[in-house]
Every structure is written in C-alpha cells, then in structure tokens.
Design an enzyme around this catalytic site. Structure first.
Site, short mmCIF file in Angstrom:
data_model
loop_
_atom_site.label_atom_id
_atom_site.label_comp_id
_atom_site.label_asym_id
_atom_site.label_seq_id
_atom_site.Cartn_x
_atom_site.Cartn_y
_atom_site.Cartn_z
N ASP A 93 -6.16 -4.01 -1.56
CA ASP A 93 -5.09 -4.24 -0.58
C ASP A 93 -4.38 -2.94 -0.21
OD1 ASP A 93 -3.64 -3.85 -2.92
OD2 ASP A 93 -2.52 -5.72 -2.79
N ASP B 63 -7.96 -4.06 -6.23
CA ASP B 63 -8.03 -5.35 -5.53
C ASP B 63 -8.08 -5.20 -4.02
OD1 ASP B 63 -5.32 -4.55 -5.45
OD2 ASP B 63 -4.66 -6.60 -5.15
N ASP C 159 -7.63 0.63 -3.95
CA ASP C 159 -7.25 0.29 -5.32
C ASP C 159 -8.14 -0.85 -5.81
OD1 ASP C 159 -6.13 -1.69 -3.72
OD2 ASP C 159 -4.28 -1.82 -4.88
N SER D 96 -3.69 -4.97 -9.53
CA SER D 96 -3.61 -4.04 -8.41
C SER D 96 -3.87 -2.61 -8.87
CB SER D 96 -2.26 -4.20 -7.71
OG SER D 96 -2.25 -3.54 -6.48
#
Length: 462
Positions: A254, A252, A250, A106
């Site tokens: 999310d 990833d 970010d 993340s």
C-alpha cells in the site's frame, strides 16, 4: 515486545506473553471480537469475510487462527491466501462480503504482524467501530456457532489478477502509450507479496522488469519501510541495469516509492505529488493528504485550480475527509496513493500505473519529472517512548511555547512557520513520538528537527 491497539488495527510482535504481544491467544481473541461485531452489524444475514495476508513468516499461523476463529462464529471465509492490502480492499465489494481482514504489519520488521480490519466497502473500519471491537475483545463477550452453523472456507487465488485488470481498466491508465515506451524498471518487492503483483502489472504494461528481492518468503532483506537509508541495493541496481527507474513497495503493497534513473530517491512524499499532478491535469478537483505530508501537494493542487485540505494521520481519517470534500485524489506522504475512481484505499498498483502514464506522456526521465515539481525537503525523526512519559503533557508544553504561531491540534501538534513546519505526534503503530519537519532546504528541515528533538527531550525529561 509490544501489542498496539488503534484505528490502524491490532498490531504486535510475535511470541511472548498474551496481552503483551500478538500471540495465538490474542489473534483468536481479536478475530472473535471482529466477527462478533460484524454479526451484530449484519444481524439478519449470513456474514462473509475476505481474508488475505502478506508473506511474513508468521503469516500462515496467524492466517489459520483468524480464519478458523471466524468459522467457529458461523462466518464464511473467502481466502485469498498470499495477497496485498489493496487487493483485499478491492475484493470485499466485488464479493459482496460484509468485511475483510488483511494480516500484515505493513512496514514493520518481520517480528511484527497485525490484523487490519475492513468494513463492507473494503475500507478501514471507523474509530468508533474499532472502539467497540476493542471493548468486545477485552470483555471476551463471544458466542460461537453450533456445529451445523459453522462457517465455510472458499479459496480464491484469482484476485491479484483481478486487481491488475481493474487498475488497467482505469481511464487515465494509458496502457498503449506506456507499452510504446519500452520502459525498463527495477522492482524491490522486499520478499513479500509485491514481488509477485508489481512485476505482473508491469509486464501487462509492456515494461521490462528486473526483479530484486521478489521471492515472497517473508525474509525481508532490509528494513521494509521504504526510506532512503534502507534502499541502497536498488539504488545501485538501477544504475547497473541502466534502468529508467526503480519501484519499491512495502510488504503489503500500500506504500510506493520511486528511484530515479540516477539511482537517487524520488522522495516518498513525491509519489503522491507526481501522480496528483498527472490526475489533476486530466480531471481537475480537490485533494487531501495528512498533516505530516508535504506542502508540495497543496501547491500542485492550487496550480490546477483545486482546493487542498489536511486530515489527521491515518488512512481512515484521510478517506473520511476525501469523501467530505469530493476529492479527486488523495493519500499520505508515506507513498500512499488513494484514487477513489477504483477504491478508497492506499494502492501501490494504482500509483505505478498512473505514474507510468504520466512519465510516458511527459516524455521526460524521472529526475526531470522530479525537478519540475515544487521543491520542499523533509526530515523524519522519532523518539522512543517509555511508560513514564506523559505525551499529552509534553505536546501541551510545546503548544504553549509556540502559541503565537499557526497551530493545528487535530492530531498531535503541528506548527506552521512561514517557510517551514513541524508535526509532532504519537504514532498509531509504534511506541514512539514522530517528529516530521519540512522546509525549503534539507539543511533547514534537518536543523528544525534537531531543535524539536532537543525540546521534546527537555520537556519529557529524557
């Protein structure tokens, strides 16, 4: 070097010694534990797992190790390759798979990677299931498949496009209206998966895209956590390009943050607040965010006649409370939008599409939108932990000192004052105590943070 095991997954730094870091041995062990749990959970059927990764340098190595470990357990793999966390979450139920894994740390820097574990709904596994998996990993109670029963790997690179199609099909995404506005947007993809999928989505919505750090090579050009101090380049770029606003995700994808047309931070806390204002205006109902999120969501929810509730920090906790309260929209104040109309997971694509619809309908610029929302100011700080610090004892001392105030202890200690609050908690993902404060001015939020940092250091003997 660090290895952290929590409801947020198995997260660690690459290299070093096994059991202390996310080494190849650790990746195999935890993948085997997840696969073993999955097979026991679905004892009478062949299991399939969807796997995707962000663009981290260590991604291909961890990806191969995890996939082949599950193949060795007799589990079939649908390999999305370079992907996003919400894309994998969308893919799991569409593929009728029994589980999913996203390989991403993340917002953590490039030396980190992680296994985020999903159930058959494409949602994060529960804390109870996570505890079983950790126990299996510790005991190494694995039984691998015979040669004729090995799993297979099927590559499928279509899911980023499928995810975009699913977002654009949402009733509240006003594609034609957004296209009519001819927006110009700068995108900072932090050289990961967002550099592919966010520009694709925007172009489908008729938006002119200026790409900044959108090459998915895993070399993050700045700290990948989308905070103001890390985003000077995009703030300048928005002004240079005379763009309507900027979008930051970010690695990833999310978490979502916006930059207004003046090159100023919209505020990651206000991503959810703005999108909720739009959604609740169309479909009134309840909202949920975590204890560390802004009071502004509560005020917007009440304005639309709904009820707001706060959960413990962690996406799985937010989702659990959202389901229990029949929530229309929820998420986390770190820029995480959870819109159940598509799926129960933080999703920057959903946030982008709904925000653009809101912006197009309001016919205002982004700074005007921000000024129209309830005004609170936050300060986010942290204290590095050492093994000698007893965090529970430190937080207990804080709780005793402020016993006369409104206190919540479902996740660390949150103290609500009349015009401000402070939330102190041990992070799920890093060896730190987080200190979040909010007040009606930045000066008050900052001074409250300074005060509690000092008190925590005093109580812990730092």
């Amino acid at each position: 070097m660090t290895l952290i095991k929590s409801i947020s997954g198995i997260r660690g730094t690459i290299g070093g010694a096994p059991n202390d870091n996310l080494t190849p041995l650790d990746a195999v062990k935890f993948a085997a534990a997840y696969g073993t749990w999955l097979k026991s959970h679905f004892a009478n059927q062949k299991c399939t797992v969807v796997i995707g990764r962000d663009a981290r340098i260590s991604g291909p190595m961890i990806h191969d190790l995890v996939m082949q470990t599950l193949v060795g357990l007799g589990i079939d793999i649908i390999n999305l390759g370079l992907s996003t966390t919400p894309t994998v979450e969308v893919a799991v139920p569409l593929e009728k798979a029994q589980g999913g894994i996203i390989l991403t740390a993340s917002h953590n820097p490039k030396q980190w990677n992680a296994l985020k574990l999903l159930n058959e709904k494409g949602e994060f596994i529960s804390a109870a299931d996570g505890a079983i998996i950790l126990s299996l990993a510790e005991k190494e109670e694995f039984h691998f498949a015979e040669v004729d029963d090995l799993g297979t790997i099927t590559d499928n690179d279509a899911y980023m496009d499928i995810h975009i199609e699913e977002v654009l099909a949402l009733p509240l995404v006003q594609k034609d209206l957004v296209q009519s506005k001819s927006f110009k947007v700068v995108v900072d993809g932090v050289n990961s998966s967002g550099g592919i999928i966010i520009p694709k989505l925007l172009k489908e919505l008729g938006v002119e895209v200026v790409e900044l750090y959108c090459e998915p090579n895993g070399h993050f050009p700045h700290n990948p956590e989308p905070l103001k101090e890390h985003l000077t380049d995009i703030c300048q770029k928005v002004i240079e390009e005379k763009a309507d606003f900027g979008i930051v995700v970010d690695p990833d994808v999310d978490r979502l943050a916006f930059i207004d047309e003046k090159g100023e931070m919209f505020g990651e806390e206000y991503t959810l607040v703005a999108v909720a204002d739009y959604v609740l205006g169309k479909t009134p109902g309840n909202t949920v965010s975590n204890l560390s999120s802004s009071r502004a969501l509560r005020e917007v929810t009440q304005k639309h006649g709904g009820t707001y509730q706060a959960s413990a920090v962690g996406e799985v906790n937010v989702v659990e409370l959202m389901k229990a309260t029949n929530t229309i929209i929820g998420g986390e104040g770190n820029g995480g939008i959870i819109y159940p109309e598509l799926h129960y997971g933080r999703d920057a694509l959903v946030g982008v599409a709904l925000f653009l619809s809101y912006l197009a309908e309001k016919n205002q610029n982004v700074s005007e939108i921000r000024a129209s929302l309830p005004s609170f100011f936050m300060s986010k700080n942290k204290i590095e932990l050492t093994p000698q610090i007893n965090v529970d004892e430190v937080l207990n001392q804080v709780q005793q000192k402020y016993a006369s105030e409104e206190i919540t202890t479902i996740d660390g200690v949150k103290i609500d004052f009349a015009n401000s609050w402070v939330h102190l908690r041990k992070s799920n993902t890093e060896p730190i105590i987080r200190i979040y404060t909010e007040a009606t001015s930045q000066e008050d939020a900052d001074s409250l943070a300074v005060r509690f940092v000092s008190e925590l250091k005093e109580f812990s003997g730092i």
